[in-house]
Design a protein around this motif. Sequence first.
Motif, PDB file in Angstrom:
ATOM      1  N   GLU A   1     -32.852 -44.658   5.080  1.00 38.81           N
ATOM      2  CA  GLU A   1     -33.341 -43.276   5.048  1.00 38.81           C
ATOM      3  C   GLU A   1     -33.335 -42.691   6.458  1.00 38.81           C
TER       4      GLU A   1
ATOM      5  N   LYS B   1     -29.894 -41.677   7.445  1.00 41.52           N
ATOM      6  CA  LYS B   1     -29.492 -40.405   6.830  1.00 41.52           C
ATOM      7  C   LYS B   1     -30.065 -39.221   7.596  1.00 41.52           C
ATOM      8  N   ILE B   2     -31.360 -39.350   7.948  1.00 41.10           N
ATOM      9  CA  ILE B   2     -32.029 -38.254   8.669  1.00 41.10           C
ATOM     10  C   ILE B   2     -31.369 -38.046  10.036  1.00 41.10           C
TER      11      ILE B   2
ATOM     12  N   TYR C   1     -28.115 -36.342   9.811  1.00 36.56           N
ATOM     13  CA  TYR C   1     -28.335 -34.926   9.516  1.00 36.56           C
ATOM     14  C   TYR C   1     -28.628 -34.143  10.795  1.00 36.56           C
ATOM     15  N   TYR C   2     -29.474 -34.726  11.675  1.00 35.92           N
ATOM     16  CA  TYR C   2     -29.824 -34.003  12.896  1.00 35.92           C
ATOM     17  C   TYR C   2     -28.692 -34.011  13.928  1.00 35.92           C
TER      18      TYR C   2
ATOM     19  N   GLU D   1     -25.603 -33.874  13.116  1.00 38.79           N
ATOM     20  CA  GLU D   1     -24.714 -32.833  12.602  1.00 38.79           C
ATOM     21  C   GLU D   1     -25.255 -31.436  12.922  1.00 38.79           C
ATOM     22  N   SER D   2     -26.571 -31.258  12.782  1.00 37.77           N
ATOM     23  CA  SER D   2     -27.188 -29.964  13.078  1.00 37.77           C
ATOM     24  C   SER D   2     -26.947 -29.565  14.533  1.00 37.77           C
TER      25      SER D   2
ATOM     26  N   ASP E   1     -24.638 -30.705  16.592  1.00 36.01           N
ATOM     27  CA  ASP E   1     -23.204 -30.458  16.810  1.00 36.01           C
ATOM     28  C   ASP E   1     -22.797 -29.068  16.309  1.00 36.01           C
ATOM     29  N   ASP E   2     -23.298 -28.707  15.130  1.00 39.74           N
ATOM     30  CA  ASP E   2     -22.955 -27.404  14.558  1.00 39.74           C
ATOM     31  C   ASP E   2     -23.481 -26.250  15.415  1.00 39.74           C
ATOM     32  N   ARG E   3     -24.687 -26.421  15.944  1.00 39.08           N
ATOM     33  CA  ARG E   3     -25.252 -25.378  16.792  1.00 39.08           C
ATOM     34  C   ARG E   3     -24.466 -25.239  18.100  1.00 39.08           C
TER      35      ARG E   3
ATOM     36  N   LEU F   1     -34.556 -26.912  17.316  1.00 40.88           N
ATOM     37  CA  LEU F   1     -35.038 -27.739  16.196  1.00 40.88           C
ATOM     38  C   LEU F   1     -36.561 -27.848  16.178  1.00 40.88           C
TER      39      LEU F   1
ATOM     40  N   LEU G   1     -41.675 -32.296  14.046  1.00 39.38           N
ATOM     41  CA  LEU G   1     -40.547 -32.589  13.164  1.00 39.38           C
ATOM     42  C   LEU G   1     -40.694 -33.946  12.488  1.00 39.38           C
TER      43      LEU G   1
ATOM     44  N   LEU H   1     -41.257 -34.808   8.495  1.00 36.94           N
ATOM     45  CA  LEU H   1     -40.344 -35.694   7.751  1.00 36.94           C
ATOM     46  C   LEU H   1     -41.096 -36.853   7.114  1.00 36.94           C
TER      47      LEU H   1
ATOM     48  N   TYR I   1     -34.089 -30.194   5.152  1.00 40.67           N
ATOM     49  CA  TYR I   1     -33.713 -31.582   4.842  1.00 40.67           C
ATOM     50  C   TYR I   1     -34.409 -32.142   3.594  1.00 40.67           C
TER      51      TYR I   1
ATOM     52  N   ARG J   1     -15.178 -34.979  13.750  1.00 39.96           N
ATOM     53  CA  ARG J   1     -16.461 -35.618  13.411  1.00 39.96           C
ATOM     54  C   ARG J   1     -16.702 -35.396  11.924  1.00 39.96           C
TER      55      ARG J   1
END
Lengths: 205, 107
Positions: free
Chosen positions: A21, A24-25, A28-29, A31-32, A34-36, A50, A56, A60, B44, B66
Amino acid sequence: MNRLEFINLLGEKLALLPPDEVAKILDYYVESIDDRMEDGMTEAEAIASLGPLDELAAKLLSEQVQLPVPQAPNTSAPDTAAPRTKKRIGAGPILLLVLGSPIWLSILLAVFSVALSLYLLAWTLVAVLWIVSFALIVSGIGGAVLSFIAAVTPDTLAVRILACGVCLFCAGLGTLLLPASLAATRGFIRLHRWTFRRLRHHKEG
Amino acid sequence: MDTQLKRGILEICVLSSLLSADSYGYQIIKDVSPYMTISESTLYPILRRLESSGCLSTYTKEHNSRLRKYYSITPVGIEKIAEFLTEWQSIMELYSYIKGEYEREQT
């Protein structure tokens, strides 16, 4: 704080969660962030957007407690509901069990009685072996002695010797039966132990 | 707004943002945030919940060398939106009744 530091710190704070788990988290972060950054933010800006790391992680962790029971939202006590894996028995099977009791109870009783009688029969066989061998020895020796002492009828020496011989043969037969009885007893004790161990294993396992 | 209610509506918002095309975390936030405030840490758990209840499926696709996780709405998810709309139809009727009564009392 750079991206790697952020992810490492977050991973540490989520150490209470299952490792897959947490993975996965963290994915996710990553990716967040990188996208920003791809959207034009700097690394620091992306991480700052964030929000505070502690907040945070706390969010979670608190959300995660509610996740293991997705089928039943608003469960009053998620910490007690989560480890419960035993299936609950519904009213249908119980009703069937009660209504069918005249049938299954008598069958169960019959099976139990048969098992018990087989068990007793086995021990009776062992007892019979012992009794026969002792009876042969005692009566054989006794007969052999009596054949010379007793003078019930005015018989000849030949008859006395014959009687003594027969009696001694019986005593010998009885002695030969003793080891057989002993072996049978040991065998049944072993069988008895094995059966009960199996039963106990079955009950515990 | 009540947090439970807000969470429920956010779920539907996220599902709706996937109706036209599959999307990824940051894009969903950008799509939904004009209507409701939503952060990464709010999104999330919503995504996880929707995934475990079968409302959406996920897959990863390469993007700029990526991996990026994409979310795709399932028939169960579409059904959930439809349920939301019918439910809110009756809530809207209640709303206009309450509003009417309230305004009549005020004037």
